[in-house]
Design an enzyme around this catalytic site. Structure first.
Site, PDB file in Angstrom:
ATOM      1  CB  ILE A 154      -1.054  -0.079   1.358  1.00 42.16           C
ATOM      2  CG1 ILE A 154      -0.219  -0.147   2.393  1.00 42.16           C
ATOM      3  CG2 ILE A 154      -2.038  -0.970   1.146  1.00 42.16           C
ATOM      4  CD1 ILE A 154      -0.879   0.013   3.461  1.00 42.16           C
TER       5      ILE A 154
ATOM      6  CE  LYS B 113      13.595   9.539   4.279  1.00 38.95           C
ATOM      7  NZ  LYS B 113      14.266  11.151   4.024  1.00 38.95           N
ATOM      8  CD  GLU B 114      12.564   5.850   7.426  1.00 40.99           C
ATOM      9  OE1 GLU B 114      11.554   5.748   8.051  1.00 40.99           O
ATOM     10  OE2 GLU B 114      13.830   6.397   7.408  1.00 40.99           O
TER      11      GLU B 114
ATOM     12  CB  VAL C  35       8.034  -1.970   1.510  1.00 44.05           C
ATOM     13  CG1 VAL C  35       6.752  -2.275   0.534  1.00 44.05           C
ATOM     14  CG2 VAL C  35       9.449  -1.522   0.695  1.00 44.05           C
TER      15      VAL C  35
ATOM     16  CG  ASP D  10      10.583  13.277   8.505  1.00 46.85           C
ATOM     17  OD1 ASP D  10      10.697  14.433   7.902  1.00 46.85           O
ATOM     18  OD2 ASP D  10      10.580  12.295   8.052  1.00 46.85           O
TER      19      ASP D  10
END
Length: 515
Positions: free
Chosen positions: A258, A262-263, A265, A404
């Site tokens: 879904i 970058k880090e 899945v 972040d």
């Protein structure tokens, strides 16, 4: 003259030449009479076959026709001996047939083939020479070239004019050729020793460097293929972890991917039944698989190496441990946020670098990100105050800084904002914790100011509202300078006391020291 009458007179004297060539004339040769028994004779058939073979292949030596071995000249009382003798005769006939086939196929061609490998070499062949050497019984292989002899410790061999030092060009060349056998098996070097190849030092060093480069490249390709998580795919070890969860009944089924980042899945799955009654698995789960590719984590160590929970376990020489610690860090941060009542995914289980959480969404459709959803002015204002409250809770109650926070890591679901992706979250006492907080405040302030929220504070006002530090600075440069001064003060305190001040007691995390 009647031609029939001429043909019927075989005893007539010599006549004209046309009479001897007459097609209607009878043959003068007399046929040899033979009986039916001679025609059916096996011996006669063999003789005719040998005549044809000798005529076709005159150079091939025929099979030795000796007297058949009978009980009169050889002891055949043993069945084993009789079987060996019969096998020997069969092998001889088979070898002779192979030689005939070679002659027939090769002919006069310059390129010939050989059936030597198919010959039957019987161990009980009495015709073989007793002086033959069985190379399998010897330690020296005659078909393998000798390796170059080593130079004595004195550095030279020979005397007088015949002296040869270890720096001799021929000796060094042969030694370099022999050293090529130490290269990786994947690097084909050929039979240089057998060809008496002499490699100079320059060529050998170039080949050696190339072999090492190829070996490292092959290792990297193998690492990337077998032990890394590619985009929208998992490596065999991760797939095995997921299979175990499904087989244990913790997950009913895994539907598909879904989200990719970058880090990590993220996959969607339907929850199953828990092994313990006190733990409830949500109907829909989100499986976050942290990518095991090391490139994404090279610059992420600053978020984890100064965290007291993982500082003693941090090792930059082992990046794979960082990946597991990264997943463990997000689990602990989510648990803190859940205990404080902040809307976030609920942690189900952590297995190495695979984190199973509750799914924010419905019917396999994930909740939209705040940047992708279109909200009314009232909902936008509601979302702003909710985020402001969550940032204060995160800082004061959870003792965390998101590090972040932006519209990309906030979801809109059921009329409220949900925080996700807290693997990089750190404590305010982190050497860069206040810098991360100021960056979060800038992202949130700019987003809602662009969204038309008039009540949105600027980044400096939002920073003071969240942290409660009340830094008074007229411009952003001085503001950041005071933030760095506070971080430097905290770092000096850590170096002097070796402990960090903390007001929060974690949920089973490593102990927090208080003064």
């Amino acid at each position: 003259m009647d031609p029939v009458g001429v043909a019927a007179a075989p005893d007539a004297g010599p006549g004209p030449a046309w009479q001897s060539k007459c097609p209607w004339g009878a043959s003068n040769t007399t046929s040899i009479s033979c009986s039916l028994a001679d025609v059916m004779s096996e011996q006669l058939a063999k003789e005719l076959q040998l005549e044809e073979e000798n005529a076709a292949f005159p150079e091939v030596v025929a099979v030795a026709e000796g007297p058949f071995i009978t009980g009169e000249n050889i002891d055949t009382s043993s069945d084993l001996m009789l079987a060996q003798m019969l096998q020997m005769e069969f092998d001889r006939e088979y070898d002779a047939q192979l030689r005939r086939e070679e002659k027939k196929i090769n002919g006069d061609s310059k390129v010939s083939i050989s059936f030597e490998n198919f010959r039957k070499v019987h161990p009980y062949d009495s015709d073989s020479s007793e002086d033959e050497v069985d190379w399998q019984d010897t330690r020296h292989d005659p078909y393998r070239a000798d390796k170059p002899t080593t130079t004595p410790r004195k550095g030279f061999i020979g005397k007088g004019k015949d002296i040869t030092t270890k720096h001799d060009e021929v000796v060094c060349g042969r030694k370099n050729t022999a050293r090529m056998e130490n290269f990786a098996p994947e690097f084909q070097v050929g039979d240089g020793i057998g060809m008496d190849l002499k490699l100079s030092n320059q060529v050998f060093n170039a080949l050696k460097q190339h072999a090492y480069s190829e070996e490292r490249r092959s290792a990297r390709l193998h690492e990337k293929k077998e032990h890394s998580t590619a985009e929208k795919a998992v490596d065999p070890k991760t797939r095995l972890l997921l299979y175990k969860m499904v087989n244990a009944g913790m997950l009913e089924t895994i539907t598909g991917c879904i989200s990719t980042g970058k880090e990590s899945v993220v996959f969607h799955a339907y929850g199953g039944k828990s092994a313990t009654e006190d733990k409830v698995i949500p109907p829909e789960c989100a499986i976050k698989v942290f990518k095991t590719t090391l490139n994404e984590f090279k610059n992420r160590d600053k978020y984890i190496k100064d965290d007291y929970r993982f500082k003693d376990r941090f090792s930059k020489l082992n990046p794979r441990k960082i990946i597991r610690m990264w997943a463990e860090k997000e689990m602990h941060n989510l648990t803190r946020m859940q205990n404080a009542g902040i809307p976030c995914p609920q942690v189900v289980i952590l297995k190495k670098h695979v984190l199973v959480m509750s799914f924010i969404g419905q019917d396999q459709v994930p909740a939209p990100k705040l940047k992708d959803v279109t909200l009314s002015s009232e909902d936008m204002k509601k979302a702003y105050y909710q985020i402001l409250n969550m940032m204060q809770q995160l800082y004061k109650e959870c003792n965390l800084v998101h590090a972040d926070l932006s519209e990309y890591n906030m979801l809109w679901h059921d009329g409220k904002v949900w925080l996700i992706d807290v693997s990089q979250s750190v404590e305010p006492t982190h050497p860069h914790g206040l810098e991360f907080l100021f960056r979060d405040c800038r992202n949130v302030s700019q987003f809602f100011q662009k969204g038309g929220v008039a009540e949105a504070l600027n980044e400096r006002e939002l920073f003071n509202a969240v942290s409660g530090l009340n830094i008074t600075a007229d411009n952003e440069v001085d503001f950041q300078a005071e933030i760095e001064a506070l971080e430097k003060m905290n770092e000096d305190h850590v170096q002097n006391h070796g402990k960090k001040l903390s007001m929060f007691s974690s949920d089973g995390d490593p102990p927090i020291y208080d003064e």
